[in-house]
Design an enzyme around this catalytic site. Structure first.
Site, PDB file in Angstrom:
ATOM      1  CG  HIS A 245     -20.573 -13.046 -23.555  1.00  0.00           C
ATOM      2  ND1 HIS A 245     -20.347 -14.384 -23.793  1.00  0.00           N
ATOM      3  CD2 HIS A 245     -20.975 -12.521 -24.752  1.00  0.00           C
ATOM      4  CE1 HIS A 245     -20.604 -14.658 -25.066  1.00  0.00           C
ATOM      5  NE2 HIS A 245     -20.988 -13.547 -25.669  1.00  0.00           N
ATOM      6  CD  GLU A 246     -22.163  -8.946 -25.365  1.00  0.00           C
ATOM      7  OE1 GLU A 246     -21.470  -8.755 -26.390  1.00  0.00           O
ATOM      8  OE2 GLU A 246     -23.037  -9.832 -25.291  1.00  0.00           O
TER       9      GLU A 246
ATOM     10  CG  HIS B  53     -17.840 -10.894 -27.954  1.00  0.00           C
ATOM     11  ND1 HIS B  53     -17.398 -11.911 -28.770  1.00  0.00           N
ATOM     12  CD2 HIS B  53     -19.100 -11.247 -27.566  1.00  0.00           C
ATOM     13  CE1 HIS B  53     -18.345 -12.838 -28.871  1.00  0.00           C
ATOM     14  NE2 HIS B  53     -19.374 -12.465 -28.146  1.00  0.00           N
TER      15      HIS B  53
ATOM     16  CD  GLU C  43     -20.970 -15.452 -29.074  1.00  0.00           C
ATOM     17  OE1 GLU C  43     -21.419 -15.341 -27.911  1.00  0.00           O
ATOM     18  OE2 GLU C  43     -20.568 -14.478 -29.737  1.00  0.00           O
TER      19      GLU C  43
END
Length: 292
Positions: A144-145, A148, A224
């Site tokens: 997930h990071e 980003h 997100e």
């Protein structure tokens, strides 16, 4: 979910300080010498607005390291650190970005990514995350990071913040000029902006800045959903990210500064200002997505 305190507070502080410095340097007198020069004011607002956002962006990584007490993993000291580094490396290669700095910090379950450029970013995870999740779930959070970073979310959010800053600076000075003109309507000897102008613009820079944060937070919530989908794509399946979200929903996420909250994995603030959607909405969106 870590960001309704630092990027916002840093950004508002920078804009306010730049506004005060501009006043001391006489910029406001130039803007109001022959009535309010809206064209010049718009240019000034653009420079101030994007200047504040860019400065906040450039400061994001060093501020994150300092405020969160991040230890950069240059030489892994144990198996967990070695695994984190290799996981970030594998995802970075798959996402087509250069290897970010990898860090670890003491705290309750959370993680974040930050940095002005996607090829010189920082990905950090907390010790609480490692202790409270399975490796597959932590792997999903790391994905997930990295998503980003690969999506360029820090730059995107800075550009959105710059647009909002421009409106804030412009409107605060138009209103400040109107208030100052009203207060000094009977003073024929007055010239240039008075104390009413300065006080009004400073107050409105702060108040409108926080209102603008609601809009910025909405955009952050949309990013997100993309990062969740990105994690599923990097892992080749969505269930680990769904499991991680469910796990986070039952945990007490670690507090983070505002500038990091939008790049974190979970949050704990009011919905309007929240940089992350509710866990149940994220899970539903991921389940209904075409990712993996």
């Amino acid at each position: 979910m870590k960001r309704i305190a630092l990027f916002l507070l840093t950004n508002v502080a920078v804009v306010v300080v730049l506004g005060i410095v501009a006043s001391l340097l006489g910029v406001n007198r130039y803007l109001t010498a022959n009535g309010l020069n809206l064209g010049a004011l718009l240019g000034f607002a653009f420079i101030m607005g994007f200047g504040g956002a860019i400065i906040s962006l450039l400061m994001s990584k060093p501020i994150a390291k300092m405020s969160m007490g991040v230890t950069i993993i240059n030489a892994p000291r144990n198996g967990d650190e070695a695994w984190i580094v290799e996981t970030v490396r594998a995802f970075s290669e798959k996402a087509g970005i250069q290897m970010p700095e990898v860090g670890i910090y003491e705290g309750e379950p959370n993680a974040f990514a930050t940095g002005a450029f996607k090829n010189s970013a920082l990905v950090a995870v907390s010790t609480g995350l490692l202790q409270g999740m399975t490796r597959e779930e932590v792997e999903a959070v790391i994905g997930h990071e990295v998503a980003h970073v690969a999506n360029g979310d820090m730059v995107t959010m800075a550009l959105i913040q710059g647009v909002m800053n421009t409106f804030v600076v412009f409107l605060s000075r138009v209103i400040g000029y109107a208030v100052d003109s009203f207060l000094r309507r009977n003073d024929e000897n007055s010239s240039g902006p008075g104390i009413g102008y300065m006080i009004t613009t400073i107050v409105l820079d702060i108040v409108l800045g926080f209102l603008a944060a609601i809009i910025v937070a909405w955009f952050s919530r949309q990013r997100e959903f993309r990062a969740d989908a990105g994690a599923a794509q990097l892992m080749g399946r969505k269930q680990p990210m769904i499991n991680a979200l469910h796990r986070l929903g039952g945990m007490r996420p670690g507090a983070m500064p505002q500038s990091l909250q939008a790049m974190g994995i979970t949050g704990n603030i009011g919905k309007l200002f929240s940089s992350h959607p509710p866990i149940e909405e994220r899970v539903a969106a991921l389940q209904n997505s075409q990712s993996a």
